[in-house]
Design a protein around this motif. Structure first.
Motif, PDB file in Angstrom:
ATOM      1  N   LEU A  67       0.844  -1.242  -0.178  1.00 46.91           N
ATOM      2  CA  LEU A  67      -0.060  -0.112   0.161  1.00 46.91           C
ATOM      3  C   LEU A  67       0.869   1.379   0.065  1.00 46.91           C
ATOM      4  CD1 LEU A  67      -2.757   1.448   0.228  1.00 46.91           C
ATOM      5  CD2 LEU A  67      -2.552   1.092   2.930  1.00 46.91           C
ATOM      6  N   MET A  84      -3.793   6.831  -2.379  1.00 46.34           N
ATOM      7  CA  MET A  84      -3.708   5.447  -1.899  1.00 46.34           C
ATOM      8  C   MET A  84      -3.576   4.567  -3.105  1.00 46.34           C
ATOM      9  SD  MET A  84      -6.771   5.633   1.295  1.00 46.34           S
ATOM     10  CE  MET A  84      -5.923   4.309   2.330  1.00 46.34           C
ATOM     11  N   VAL A  86      -2.660   0.732  -4.407  1.00 45.43           N
ATOM     12  CA  VAL A  86      -2.337  -0.971  -4.032  1.00 45.43           C
ATOM     13  C   VAL A  86      -1.411  -1.268  -5.233  1.00 45.43           C
ATOM     14  CG1 VAL A  86      -3.437  -2.908  -3.530  1.00 45.43           C
ATOM     15  CG2 VAL A  86      -4.351  -0.717  -2.617  1.00 45.43           C
ATOM     16  N   ILE A 101      -6.971   3.591  -5.104  1.00 51.64           N
ATOM     17  CA  ILE A 101      -8.485   3.606  -4.729  1.00 51.64           C
ATOM     18  C   ILE A 101      -8.961   4.864  -4.390  1.00 51.64           C
ATOM     19  CG2 ILE A 101      -9.764   3.293  -2.606  1.00 51.64           C
ATOM     20  CD1 ILE A 101      -7.541   1.234  -1.845  1.00 51.64           C
ATOM     21  N   ILE A 118     -12.363   7.174   2.824  1.00 50.20           N
ATOM     22  CA  ILE A 118     -11.315   6.061   2.914  1.00 50.20           C
ATOM     23  C   ILE A 118      -9.906   6.665   3.348  1.00 50.20           C
ATOM     24  CG2 ILE A 118     -10.430   5.917   0.721  1.00 50.20           C
ATOM     25  CD1 ILE A 118     -10.179   2.802   1.313  1.00 50.20           C
ATOM     26  N   ASN A 119      -9.920   7.829   2.635  1.00 47.16           N
ATOM     27  CA  ASN A 119      -8.666   8.702   3.070  1.00 47.16           C
ATOM     28  C   ASN A 119      -8.532   9.381   4.441  1.00 47.16           C
ATOM     29  OD1 ASN A 119     -10.224  10.977   2.181  1.00 47.16           O
ATOM     30  ND2 ASN A 119      -8.685  12.229   1.624  1.00 47.16           N
ATOM     31  N   THR A 133      -8.107  -0.378   7.219  1.00 48.77           N
ATOM     32  CA  THR A 133      -9.084  -0.088   6.346  1.00 48.77           C
ATOM     33  C   THR A 133      -9.208  -0.407   4.831  1.00 48.77           C
ATOM     34  OG1 THR A 133      -9.600   1.927   7.944  1.00 48.77           O
ATOM     35  CG2 THR A 133     -10.820   2.097   5.683  1.00 48.77           C
ATOM     36  N   VAL A 134      -8.022  -0.487   4.275  1.00 48.37           N
ATOM     37  CA  VAL A 134      -7.692  -1.042   2.930  1.00 48.37           C
ATOM     38  C   VAL A 134      -8.108  -2.188   3.069  1.00 48.37           C
ATOM     39  CG1 VAL A 134      -6.028  -0.949   1.042  1.00 48.37           C
ATOM     40  CG2 VAL A 134      -6.366   1.049   2.292  1.00 48.37           C
ATOM     41  N   TYR A 145       3.724  -1.454   3.599  1.00 52.40           N
ATOM     42  CA  TYR A 145       3.412  -0.043   3.179  1.00 52.40           C
ATOM     43  C   TYR A 145       4.545   0.800   2.881  1.00 52.40           C
ATOM     44  CZ  TYR A 145       4.900   2.243   7.370  1.00 52.40           C
ATOM     45  OH  TYR A 145       5.822   2.861   8.430  1.00 52.40           O
TER      46      TYR A 145
END
Length: 316
Positions: A67, A84, A86, A101, A118-119, A133-134, A145
């Protein structure tokens, strides 16, 4: 604004994923010191309960997920992960997936107990909450990450001597012209303007996300040719000041050695999301069907199935 973009992600992607190669031998100690400076585990307990894949087995290294978080952290301000991305890497298939995302995607914020963009997870609970959360959003584990504070993109593009991208939309901005087709972004300023543009693109953030991925791929391709890196010491300084990751130096070396061929087949795609307003706030809504489709695609690439895909929430 600069904070809205992935800029410095290319630092770690270019060096960790595609390789330090010959420079690593020449600057081994400097690279090792920098790697130690930026190492920051997500959570010691999590590391015990959710072991990382084996990346050191050159005969059978396991697929990994990464991530990439682009954040704007200032003094007394946690910041948000405005980008974000992935990535999944399968060394046996020699392939990589990469996608954004959408930062306004509405989802459950793990550990907060609310549905939000989500951010915002990073603002609420830092790296750990963002990662979890991701994981919940995609129903896959996140192994690594890379978090970057956005202050260094131009220097990196300059260091690799510019990048080549395939531009889908002809436009002009900030004194630069970008014709349609394959174009050269000769320097960091031109690359910055290329990705920042949004108003002339009817796809808005989605179009910007695509240009982000193009520039990342360009740096990966250019960074793989070690002779193109002209300011390696400067890159290390920028990394030390702006990057955090749970990758150890040993893992970086193993990933470089055992996964570098995956860059030759890098596939990117877009999350299908629709914009809507809820209580006067704009969100992207990603349908369950779309999330499940992406999840299954990633699980196949990571060689896991639904029964094996666990998140921190499950482990807890």
């Amino acid at each position: 604004m600069l904070k809205k973009f992935i800029w410095a992600f290319v630092i770690m992607i270019g060096i960790v994923v595609v390789g330090i190669a010959g420079y690593a031998y020449y600057l081994y100690d400097s690279v090792k010191d920098t790697a130690n400076d930026i190492h920051e585990p997500i959570d010691p307990e999590r590391e015990k309960e959710q072991p990382k894949p084996k990346v050191d087995d050159k005969n059978a290294p396991q697929p990994i997920s990464i991530l990439l978080l682009g954040v704007d952290e200032r003094e007394n301000d946690q910041g948000r992960s405005d980008t974000m991305i992935v990535m999944t890497v399968n060394p046996e298939k020699k392939s990589m997936y990469m996608f954004n995302i959408p930062r306004d995607s509405r989802t459950e914020i793990i550990g907060k107990g609310i549905d939000d963009k989500i951010n915002h997870a990073y603002a609420f609970g830092g790296t750990k909450m963002a990662v979890e959360t991701v994981e919940n959003f995609l129903d896959i584990p996140i192994n690594y990450y890379i978090k970057v504070n956005m202050e260094s993109f131009q220097d990196i593009v300059d260091a690799v001597g510019g990048v080549t991208v395939d531009n889908r939309l002809a436009f002009s901005d900030n004194g630069f012209s970008y014709p349609k087709g394959q174009i050269q972004l000769e320097n960091g300023e031109k690359a910055l303007t290329y990705v920042r543009m949004r108003k002339q693109d009817h796809r808005g953030d989605l179009g910007r996300n695509e240009r982000q991925r193009q520039v990342i791929k360009g740096v990966i391709d250019k960074g793989a040719r070690v002779s193109s890196i002209s300011k390696f010491d400067n890159i290390l300084d920028v990394i030390s000041d702006n990057v955090k990751t749970n990758m150890t130096f040993s893992e970086m070396k193993d990933i470089q050695a055992n996964y570098k061929d995956a860059r030759k087949d890098l596939k990117t795609f877009e999350v299908d999301a629709r914009g809507t307003n809820i209580n006067g706030i704009f969100y992207f809504i990603v349908s369950e069907e779309e999330r499940n489709s992406i999840s299954e695609r990633l699980k196949e690439h990571l060689e896991i199935n639904s029964s094996n895909a666990s998140t921190e929430e499950d482990a807890a």
